[in-house]
Design a protein around this motif. Structure first.
Motif, mmCIF file in Angstrom:
data_model
loop_
_atom_site.group_PDB
_atom_site.id
_atom_site.type_symbol
_atom_site.label_atom_id
_atom_site.label_comp_id
_atom_site.label_asym_id
_atom_site.label_seq_id
_atom_site.Cartn_x
_atom_site.Cartn_y
_atom_site.Cartn_z
ATOM 1 N N PHE A 1 0.828 -1.200 0.000
ATOM 2 C CA PHE A 1 0.000 0.000 0.000
ATOM 3 C C PHE A 1 0.865 1.254 0.000
ATOM 4 N N ILE A 2 1.895 1.243 0.847
ATOM 5 C CA ILE A 2 2.810 2.386 0.889
ATOM 6 C C ILE A 2 3.541 2.532 -0.440
ATOM 7 N N TYR B 1 2.489 1.594 -3.352
ATOM 8 C CA TYR B 1 1.541 2.079 -4.354
ATOM 9 C C TYR B 1 1.323 3.575 -4.206
ATOM 10 N N LYS B 2 1.189 4.033 -2.969
ATOM 11 C CA LYS B 2 0.961 5.454 -2.730
ATOM 12 C C LYS B 2 2.171 6.296 -3.110
ATOM 13 N N LEU B 3 3.331 5.765 -2.964
ATOM 14 C CA LEU B 3 4.544 6.534 -3.266
ATOM 15 C C LEU B 3 5.032 6.331 -4.700
ATOM 16 N N LYS B 4 4.322 5.530 -5.453
ATOM 17 C CA LYS B 4 4.660 5.267 -6.860
ATOM 18 C C LYS B 4 6.080 4.732 -7.028
#
Length: 166
Positions: free
Chosen positions: A121-122, A124-127
């Motif tokens: 999740f982290i 994904y959020k940080l690309k």
């Protein structure tokens, strides 16, 4: 009584267990049979089959305590499994070896699901998914080759952890 009475002792079953360092601090582990309140079950005596990191061993319990035959020389992951009747108990531990002795840390099956999902999740959020995936792969290969962590043990510990939640 026409037939002579022949009684047989019934072995107490192991409903749960915990792992600690042996009292003599010789690098060996003590497996302690416990009840639901995590108190030692002194009625457990005799030989019981355990699977330790995929190797089946007969452990001799005396007053609820058994000692493994091989000493632990360095920090490692260890998966203990015991089948008692229809119930299967499995626990994954990280054994940290220091000069003071062995410190076992139980790894929850729930954490084996939550932590990777949180990392993804982290990422994904940080690309930065590819960099995070590379770091996870490097950590996995390090733990796999130097500390004895195996994918089969991780999956089996996760499944048994999920069974405990249900």
């Amino acid at each position: 009584m026409i037939f002579p009475f022949t009684g047989t002792a019934q072995q107490a079953s192991i409903n749960d267990f915990m792992v600690k360092e042996n009292l003599s601090q010789n690098g060996k582990l003590a497996i302690i049979a416990t009840d639901s309140l995590e108190k030692t079950n002194n009625q457990v005596n005799g030989d019981y089959k355990f699977t330790i990191n995929g190797f089946q061993q007969d452990l001799r319990f005396t007053d609820g305590v058994a000692v493994t035959s091989n000493p632990i020389e360095s920090s490692t992951f260890v998966f203990f499994k015991h089948k008692s009747g229809d119930k299967e108990i499995g626990k994954l531990f990280f054994l940290r070896v220091t000069e003071k002795g062995i410190s076992p840390y139980k790894i929850s099956g729930f954490l084996l699901i939550v932590v990777p999902l949180l990392v993804l999740f982290i990422a994904y959020k940080l690309k930065r998914f590819l960099i995070t995936l590379l770091i996870i792969a490097l950590v996995y290969f390090y733990l796999n080759y130097s500390k004895g962590l195996d994918v089969k043990q991780l999956i089996e510990s996760t499944i048994l952890g999920l069974k405990d939640l249900i």
